[in-house]
Write a protein that holds these residues in place. Structure first.
Motif, PDB file in Angstrom:
ATOM      1  N   LEU A  32     -20.223  -5.304 -58.884  1.00  0.00           N
ATOM      2  CA  LEU A  32     -19.875  -5.803 -57.550  1.00  0.00           C
ATOM      3  C   LEU A  32     -18.442  -6.327 -57.506  1.00  0.00           C
ATOM      4  CD1 LEU A  32     -23.280  -7.522 -56.803  1.00  0.00           C
ATOM      5  CD2 LEU A  32     -22.349  -5.521 -55.617  1.00  0.00           C
ATOM      6  N   GLY A  33     -17.947  -6.783 -58.660  1.00  0.00           N
ATOM      7  CA  GLY A  33     -16.546  -7.178 -58.735  1.00  0.00           C
ATOM      8  C   GLY A  33     -15.623  -5.989 -58.508  1.00  0.00           C
ATOM      9  N   LYS A  34     -16.011  -4.830 -59.022  1.00  0.00           N
ATOM     10  CA  LYS A  34     -15.231  -3.607 -58.806  1.00  0.00           C
ATOM     11  C   LYS A  34     -15.278  -3.200 -57.334  1.00  0.00           C
ATOM     12  CE  LYS A  34     -16.043  -1.928 -63.504  1.00  0.00           C
ATOM     13  NZ  LYS A  34     -16.700  -0.895 -64.349  1.00  0.00           N
ATOM     14  N   GLU A 165     -13.342 -12.180 -56.345  1.00  0.00           N
ATOM     15  CA  GLU A 165     -14.353 -12.915 -57.125  1.00  0.00           C
ATOM     16  C   GLU A 165     -15.391 -13.632 -56.273  1.00  0.00           C
ATOM     17  OE1 GLU A 165     -15.499 -13.405 -61.196  1.00  0.00           O
ATOM     18  OE2 GLU A 165     -13.973 -12.224 -60.187  1.00  0.00           O
ATOM     19  N   PRO A 166     -15.011 -14.347 -55.207  1.00  0.00           N
ATOM     20  CA  PRO A 166     -16.038 -15.024 -54.390  1.00  0.00           C
ATOM     21  C   PRO A 166     -17.064 -14.067 -53.800  1.00  0.00           C
ATOM     22  CG  PRO A 166     -13.870 -15.919 -53.897  1.00  0.00           C
ATOM     23  CD  PRO A 166     -13.645 -14.702 -54.749  1.00  0.00           C
ATOM     24  N   VAL A 167     -16.606 -12.882 -53.351  1.00  0.00           N
ATOM     25  CA  VAL A 167     -17.535 -11.911 -52.763  1.00  0.00           C
ATOM     26  C   VAL A 167     -18.474 -11.345 -53.815  1.00  0.00           C
ATOM     27  CG1 VAL A 167     -17.701  -9.642 -51.663  1.00  0.00           C
ATOM     28  CG2 VAL A 167     -16.047 -11.315 -50.830  1.00  0.00           C
ATOM     29  N   SER A 168     -17.928 -10.970 -54.977  1.00  0.00           N
ATOM     30  CA  SER A 168     -18.779 -10.392 -56.023  1.00  0.00           C
ATOM     31  C   SER A 168     -19.782 -11.414 -56.543  1.00  0.00           C
ATOM     32  CB  SER A 168     -17.927  -9.854 -57.175  1.00  0.00           C
ATOM     33  OG  SER A 168     -17.146 -10.868 -57.770  1.00  0.00           O
ATOM     34  N   ASN A 169     -19.367 -12.671 -56.660  1.00  0.00           N
ATOM     35  CA  ASN A 169     -20.294 -13.719 -57.095  1.00  0.00           C
ATOM     36  C   ASN A 169     -21.433 -13.893 -56.092  1.00  0.00           C
ATOM     37  OD1 ASN A 169     -18.887 -14.336 -59.449  1.00  0.00           O
ATOM     38  ND2 ASN A 169     -17.674 -15.931 -58.484  1.00  0.00           N
ATOM     39  N   THR A 170     -21.072 -13.928 -54.811  1.00  0.00           N
ATOM     40  CA  THR A 170     -22.079 -14.132 -53.769  1.00  0.00           C
ATOM     41  C   THR A 170     -23.105 -13.009 -53.762  1.00  0.00           C
ATOM     42  OG1 THR A 170     -20.474 -15.288 -52.380  1.00  0.00           O
ATOM     43  CG2 THR A 170     -22.449 -14.467 -51.304  1.00  0.00           C
ATOM     44  N   LEU A 171     -22.638 -11.771 -53.795  1.00  0.00           N
ATOM     45  CA  LEU A 171     -23.565 -10.640 -53.773  1.00  0.00           C
ATOM     46  C   LEU A 171     -24.439 -10.595 -55.024  1.00  0.00           C
ATOM     47  CD1 LEU A 171     -21.480  -7.703 -52.255  1.00  0.00           C
ATOM     48  CD2 LEU A 171     -23.538  -8.747 -51.300  1.00  0.00           C
ATOM     49  N   GLY A 207     -19.614 -20.467 -54.031  1.00  0.00           N
ATOM     50  CA  GLY A 207     -18.422 -19.952 -54.706  1.00  0.00           C
ATOM     51  C   GLY A 207     -17.499 -20.956 -55.361  1.00  0.00           C
ATOM     52  N   ALA A 208     -16.677 -21.656 -54.580  1.00  0.00           N
ATOM     53  CA  ALA A 208     -15.722 -22.602 -55.123  1.00  0.00           C
ATOM     54  C   ALA A 208     -16.333 -23.999 -55.183  1.00  0.00           C
ATOM     55  CB  ALA A 208     -14.459 -22.633 -54.268  1.00  0.00           C
ATOM     56  N   ILE A 209     -15.979 -24.726 -56.247  1.00  0.00           N
ATOM     57  CA  ILE A 209     -16.481 -26.097 -56.397  1.00  0.00           C
ATOM     58  C   ILE A 209     -15.920 -26.995 -55.303  1.00  0.00           C
ATOM     59  CG2 ILE A 209     -16.592 -28.093 -57.933  1.00  0.00           C
ATOM     60  CD1 ILE A 209     -18.204 -25.736 -58.890  1.00  0.00           C
ATOM     61  N   VAL A 210     -14.627 -26.790 -54.973  1.00  0.00           N
ATOM     62  CA  VAL A 210     -13.992 -27.568 -53.901  1.00  0.00           C
ATOM     63  C   VAL A 210     -13.153 -26.624 -53.062  1.00  0.00           C
ATOM     64  CG1 VAL A 210     -13.899 -29.722 -55.201  1.00  0.00           C
ATOM     65  CG2 VAL A 210     -12.005 -28.109 -55.380  1.00  0.00           C
ATOM     66  N   LEU A 211     -12.782 -27.053 -51.845  1.00  0.00           N
ATOM     67  CA  LEU A 211     -11.884 -26.290 -50.985  1.00  0.00           C
ATOM     68  C   LEU A 211     -10.461 -26.803 -51.167  1.00  0.00           C
ATOM     69  CD1 LEU A 211     -13.761 -25.895 -47.583  1.00  0.00           C
ATOM     70  CD2 LEU A 211     -13.295 -24.129 -49.280  1.00  0.00           C
ATOM     71  N   PHE A 212      -9.524 -25.917 -51.523  1.00  0.00           N
ATOM     72  CA  PHE A 212      -8.132 -26.306 -51.699  1.00  0.00           C
ATOM     73  C   PHE A 212      -7.379 -26.025 -50.410  1.00  0.00           C
ATOM     74  CE2 PHE A 212      -9.664 -25.428 -55.945  1.00  0.00           C
ATOM     75  CZ  PHE A 212      -9.179 -26.517 -56.650  1.00  0.00           C
ATOM     76  N   ILE A 306     -15.058 -22.175 -60.147  1.00  0.00           N
ATOM     77  CA  ILE A 306     -15.946 -21.389 -59.304  1.00  0.00           C
ATOM     78  C   ILE A 306     -17.287 -21.254 -60.006  1.00  0.00           C
ATOM     79  CG2 ILE A 306     -14.116 -20.104 -58.139  1.00  0.00           C
ATOM     80  CD1 ILE A 306     -14.643 -17.809 -60.009  1.00  0.00           C
ATOM     81  N   VAL A 307     -18.340 -20.997 -59.219  1.00  0.00           N
ATOM     82  CA  VAL A 307     -19.685 -20.850 -59.764  1.00  0.00           C
ATOM     83  C   VAL A 307     -19.888 -19.393 -60.178  1.00  0.00           C
ATOM     84  CG1 VAL A 307     -22.148 -21.115 -59.316  1.00  0.00           C
ATOM     85  CG2 VAL A 307     -20.515 -22.694 -58.277  1.00  0.00           C
ATOM     86  N   LYS A 308     -20.087 -19.162 -61.491  1.00  0.00           N
ATOM     87  CA  LYS A 308     -20.233 -17.804 -62.010  1.00  0.00           C
ATOM     88  C   LYS A 308     -21.402 -17.752 -62.983  1.00  0.00           C
ATOM     89  CE  LYS A 308     -16.950 -15.175 -63.204  1.00  0.00           C
ATOM     90  NZ  LYS A 308     -15.784 -14.526 -63.849  1.00  0.00           N
ATOM     91  N   PRO A 309     -22.067 -16.582 -63.090  1.00  0.00           N
ATOM     92  CA  PRO A 309     -23.130 -16.434 -64.081  1.00  0.00           C
ATOM     93  C   PRO A 309     -22.537 -16.358 -65.484  1.00  0.00           C
ATOM     94  CG  PRO A 309     -22.745 -14.353 -62.966  1.00  0.00           C
ATOM     95  CD  PRO A 309     -21.896 -15.366 -62.258  1.00  0.00           C
ATOM     96  N   LYS A 310     -23.134 -17.053 -66.418  1.00  0.00           N
ATOM     97  CA  LYS A 310     -22.604 -17.103 -67.783  1.00  0.00           C
ATOM     98  C   LYS A 310     -22.741 -15.763 -68.492  1.00  0.00           C
ATOM     99  CE  LYS A 310     -23.152 -19.621 -72.157  1.00  0.00           C
ATOM    100  NZ  LYS A 310     -23.919 -20.687 -72.859  1.00  0.00           N
ATOM    101  N   ASN A 311     -23.878 -15.110 -68.323  1.00  0.00           N
ATOM    102  CA  ASN A 311     -24.169 -13.871 -69.049  1.00  0.00           C
ATOM    103  C   ASN A 311     -24.310 -12.663 -68.128  1.00  0.00           C
ATOM    104  OD1 ASN A 311     -24.402 -15.344 -71.583  1.00  0.00           O
ATOM    105  ND2 ASN A 311     -26.341 -16.119 -70.758  1.00  0.00           N
ATOM    106  N   GLY A 312     -23.721 -12.732 -66.955  1.00  0.00           N
ATOM    107  CA  GLY A 312     -23.863 -11.647 -65.995  1.00  0.00           C
ATOM    108  C   GLY A 312     -25.182 -11.748 -65.247  1.00  0.00           C
ATOM    109  N   VAL A 313     -25.431 -10.793 -64.368  1.00  0.00           N
ATOM    110  CA  VAL A 313     -26.675 -10.730 -63.602  1.00  0.00           C
ATOM    111  C   VAL A 313     -27.313  -9.366 -63.872  1.00  0.00           C
ATOM    112  CG1 VAL A 313     -27.727 -10.779 -61.313  1.00  0.00           C
ATOM    113  CG2 VAL A 313     -25.773 -12.267 -61.812  1.00  0.00           C
TER     114      VAL A 313
END
Length: 323
Positions: A32-34, A165-171, A207-212, A306-313
């Motif tokens: 999904l990142g691709k 990255e935010p889109v691929s993480n969300t999906l 996605g993001a821990i905080v908004l910049f 950002i919130v990401k899976p440690k070992n992929g999904v």
């Protein structure tokens, strides 16, 4: 942009079909990142990257490096949150040298090529080129501001990598939750309820821990996305995946700021389009199921911004056969 995003979603379906014919275990996060990389490439910069078929894509390589959690990067980010001027005064580069060199040379060549060939598209790149002409080459309106080519390139880098990255993480997290919550997946398939589903995934994994963002008025608190969306005051039983949180009745009970998942503005609408098309295409064509590598609960990276899976999904995507 719809047609361009649609073409990328077709490439995604083709790639998943090929992988599902060879294995019952697919790591969907990187895939999904691709998908997200290709969309930003074509919609924002007019680049046909072909990341899903190119395992050696440099854009994916450096994009992953940019978001790879490192202690050095965390410290620099924290200093920048205290004051954006601190890293600059200390002459600390906020990105890894390899990422900077690749991005700088790539986008400079890209801008030069479009200017020489008089290529004009209604995209982000054209806006950046117009900004360069106005604020760098002919800066008469704001003489007190010292804009440079670096400012333009930096915006291009940020828009490109922050849009993937935010889109691929969300999906990826969305597919994970749907695989573990079959009734919800069936309901989604029946109604093609992309919008309501998207909101619940972003709330839980935010996605993001905080908004910049720079505030236009004085604030006494920062907006901590992840913790705000797990506050029982706004979301009862916050660890439960529940689409009904986003019914009109429930949404009316919460302040609007509780749903700034991608911030706001034009790039949010592009993210919405990516999510809706990617989600609806996959749900319509594949049944999402857990596999032997599916974690429950899923492990998250313990550090980073950002919130990401440690070992992929890892999931089993079973093709839906229709007569």
């Amino acid at each position: 942009m719809y047609g361009q995003v649609k073409d990328c979603s077709k490439d995604l379906l083709s790639c998943i079909s090929k992988k599902s014919s060879m294995s019952n275990e697919i790591e969907v996060h990187d895939l999904l990142g691709k998908y997200a990389t290709d969309i930003i490439g074509t919609c924002a910069f007019g680049l046909k990257l072909g990341s899903m078929s190119d395992e050696g894509s440099e854009f994916r390589k450096y994009g992953k490096q940019l978001f790879k959690p490192k202690f050095r990067q965390l410290i620099i980010t924290m200093l920048g949150m205290i004051s954006p001027k601190i890293p600059n005064k200390l002459k600390i580069q906020q990105l890894l040298p390899g990422v900077i060199d690749f991005s700088d040379s790539t986008f400079k060549e890209f801008i030069t090529y479009r200017e020489k060939n008089d290529i004009n598209r209604n995209d982000v790149a054209q806006t950046l080129m117009q900004a360069r002409n106005k604020f760098v080459l002919n800066n008469d309106s704001f003489p007190e501001e010292k804009f440079t080519d670096t400012d333009i390139i930096a915006n291009a880098i940020f828009l490109f990598f922050a849009g993937t990255e935010p889109v691929s993480n969300t999906l990826a997290f969305c597919f994970y939750e749907l695989a573990l919550n079959k009734p919800i997946q069936e309901k989604l398939l029946q109604h093609i309820c992309e919008t309501r589903e998207k909101y619940e995934t972003m709330r839980k994994y935010s996605g993001a821990i905080v908004l910049f963002r720079e505030a236009s008025i004085r604030l006494t608190r920062s907006l901590a996305n992840h913790y705000f969306r797990h506050d029982p005051k706004y979301y009862s039983d916050p660890d439960i995946f529940d689409l009904e949180r986003f019914s009109p009745e429930e949404k009316a009970k919460r302040p609007n700021a509780s749903e700034l998942f991608f911030g706001d503005g034009p790039r949010k609408r592009l993210a919405d389009l990516e999510l809706k098309l990617g989600l609806s295409e996959i749900i319509y064509n594949f049944e999402l199921l857990p596999c032997s590598k599916t974690e429950n609960p899923i492990q998250l990276l313990p550090k980073g911004m950002i919130v990401k899976p440690k070992n992929g999904v890892w999931l089993f995507l079973k093709p839906i056969i229709r007569q």
